[in-house]
Write an enzyme that holds these catalytic residues in place. Structure first.
Site, PDB file in Angstrom:
ATOM      1  N   GLY A 154      -1.371  36.975 -26.568  1.00  0.00           N
ATOM      2  CA  GLY A 154      -1.624  37.290 -25.122  1.00  0.00           C
ATOM      3  C   GLY A 154      -1.138  36.359 -24.189  1.00  0.00           C
ATOM      4  O   GLY A 154      -0.831  35.123 -24.793  1.00  0.00           O
ATOM      5  N   GLY A 156      -1.611  34.850 -20.030  1.00  0.00           N
ATOM      6  CA  GLY A 156      -2.223  34.936 -18.682  1.00  0.00           C
ATOM      7  C   GLY A 156      -3.607  35.081 -18.662  1.00  0.00           C
ATOM      8  O   GLY A 156      -4.419  35.595 -17.464  1.00  0.00           O
ATOM      9  N   SER A 157      -4.389  34.653 -19.622  1.00  0.00           N
ATOM     10  CA  SER A 157      -5.631  34.832 -19.802  1.00  0.00           C
ATOM     11  C   SER A 157      -6.073  36.497 -19.798  1.00  0.00           C
ATOM     12  O   SER A 157      -7.488  36.698 -19.465  1.00  0.00           O
ATOM     13  CB  SER A 157      -6.534  34.010 -18.729  1.00  0.00           C
ATOM     14  OG  SER A 157      -6.450  32.818 -18.876  1.00  0.00           O
ATOM     15  N   GLY A 159      -7.746  39.535 -21.222  1.00  0.00           N
ATOM     16  CA  GLY A 159      -8.587  39.818 -22.063  1.00  0.00           C
ATOM     17  C   GLY A 159      -9.317  38.470 -22.562  1.00  0.00           C
ATOM     18  O   GLY A 159     -10.005  38.773 -23.645  1.00  0.00           O
ATOM     19  N   ARG A 279       6.480  26.827 -23.256  1.00  0.00           N
ATOM     20  CA  ARG A 279       7.206  27.360 -21.944  1.00  0.00           C
ATOM     21  C   ARG A 279       6.606  26.513 -20.820  1.00  0.00           C
ATOM     22  O   ARG A 279       5.730  25.752 -21.116  1.00  0.00           O
ATOM     23  CB  ARG A 279       6.941  28.874 -21.748  1.00  0.00           C
ATOM     24  CG  ARG A 279       5.496  29.125 -21.571  1.00  0.00           C
ATOM     25  CD  ARG A 279       5.054  30.564 -20.819  1.00  0.00           C
ATOM     26  NE  ARG A 279       3.537  30.694 -20.865  1.00  0.00           N
ATOM     27  CZ  ARG A 279       2.592  30.384 -20.186  1.00  0.00           C
ATOM     28  NH1 ARG A 279       2.945  29.230 -19.375  1.00  0.00           N
ATOM     29  NH2 ARG A 279       1.427  30.538 -20.309  1.00  0.00           N
TER      30      ARG A 279
END
Length: 420
Positions: A154, A156-157, A159, A279
């Site tokens: 996943g 962007g934090s 979940g 990234r």
């Protein structure tokens, strides 16, 4: 002579800056995306975009081959880790500089990443992998509450939540496995020890550590950033320890080409690695770097992609910080005021809004909660903080809450409550 093109696979929060940097280098940016319409900047930037199945390597190879008849393809890259491994495979197919796709795939699976870091003796939180509620409960009992639950894959934090007691653990497990969370693959939950201590991040290009910054979060149980600052207030010895662990991470994960962003918590064990991202850090991290030390990470990454020589020398070392504007309730954003006045303050580099008036606000407990951000720079940390707070104090907004029974309550939240 064919025009030199930069192929961008899908978008992301940084894509517009990549497009602008590519143009500055004399390249023609072309975006390949499954749904180009979702990227609002494409029409405004007059950027060429082609619809293609970006989950299919064969489809991407076919499209790049077709484009090579009209363009000199100088390089291929992406602004998101979700397609970065595929980009590595494309680069290998067309004999272009690019990341190691196997290393990217291993790094993007947080469980595999944890295994490789642990095998290398790098300090990380205790962790377990679970696929159902019973396993989550067992893993949490073995580690001991509080724990952090997060999807094994996943960004962007999304979940990610701190679970401080059995009730929060059951609630978030039900959320992740009950159909609300969108899984990109079969559900796999990482159950981690909550590493407590100051949060730091390292921005790396190749094997060179460009900077180490510090972050503050909003209230738990979510990990929504409140502020990023650079450089972090570290002693020489502390800076060296984070640098050493960062380089060990690159070796353990087979990284070291292109950008890497590493997050840490400083605990009683020293720097503990929370996550390694293959990234650039998300916006406004690279923007802070450019404002504070003059290094344009987007341009330098593209230069690496097309085989040009990098220039990572700092031209004007300063301190920089970004404060995030976060709504404190759901509803409709009626208006937001003070942006131009905040932007006019000396030392304020940028005031950016992510939403417009009349936009629904539905908080998710992750980066999507940001209404916008403010960046400030100066010669020292205290002055930067003062400038930033002055700008924050000028911005206010109104959110119309929509109660379940239909009554509308107009609430004008103070800027200090919302952002400071």
């Amino acid at each position: 002579m064919a025009r030199r093109a930069l192929i961008m696979v899908e978008g992301g929060s940084n894509m517009l800056r990549y497009v602008q940097a590519a143009r500055h280098l004399g390249l023609h940016p072309i975006t390949l995306a499954a749904d180009p319409i979702r990227y609002e900047y494409l029409p405004t930037e007059n950027n060429e975009a082609i619809r293609v199945d970006t989950n299919s390597l064969d489809a991407l190879i076919h499209e790049c081959s077709r484009l090579s008849a009209a363009y000199d393809i100088a390089g291929i890259t992406s602004a998101t880790e979700l397609t970065y491994a595929t980009v590595g495979k494309l680069c290998r197919h067309f004999d272009l500089p690019g990341p190691n796709p196997t290393s990217i795939e291993r790094c993007c699976d947080k469980f595999v990443q944890r295994q490789l870091l642990a095998e290398a003796g790098i300090p990380i939180p205790a962790y377990r992998l679970a696929s159902d509620a019973t396993e989550v409960e067992r893993c949490a009992a073995e580690i001991g509450l509080p724990v952090v639950l997060k999807p094994a894959v996943g960004i962007g934090s999304i979940g990610v939540r701190l679970c401080r007691n059995a009730g929060e653990l059951a609630e978030h497990t039900n959320y992740l496995l009950g159909g609300e969370h969108i899984w990109r693959s079969s559900p796999r939950i990482l159950v981690e020890e909550f590493a407590q201590g100051p949060h730091y991040w390292a921005e790396i290009m190749g094997d060179e550590i460009l900077l180490i910054g510090t972050s503050d979060f909003g209230p738990p149980p979510y990990f929504v950033y409140h502020q990023w600052s650079f450089p972090a207030p570290l002693s020489d010895a502390e800076h060296q320890r984070i640098s050493d662990v960062s380089l060990s991470c690159l070796r353990a994960l087979g990284l070291g080409w292109g950008p890497t962003n590493i997050e840490f918590r400083w605990t009683n064990r020293g720097p503990v690695v929370i996550e390694v991202n293959p990234r650039l850090g998300g916006a406004p991290g690279p923007e802070i770097v450019q404002a504070a030390c003059g290094v344009d990470l987007f341009t330098e990454h593209i230069k690496l992609v097309i085989g040009d020589e990098l220039n990572l020398c700092r031209s004007h070392p300063q301190t920089g910080a970004a404060r995030f504007l976060v709504a404190d309730r759901d509803g409709i954003l009626d208006w937001i005021d003070g942006v131009s006045r905040a932007a006019a303050i000396p030392g304020v580099v940028e005031v950016k809004l992510n939403v417009e008036p009349k936009t629904p606000i539905i908080r998710k407990g992750d980066y999507r909660d940001w209404i916008g951000y403010i960046i400030a720079v100066s010669a020292n940390r205290a002055l930067t903080e003062t400038i930033l707070q002055r700008a924050v104090n000028l911005i206010s907004w109104s959110i119309t809450s929509i109660p379940a029974r239909g009554e509308h309550e107009q609430i004008c939240a103070s800027p200090r409550t919302n952002a400071g």
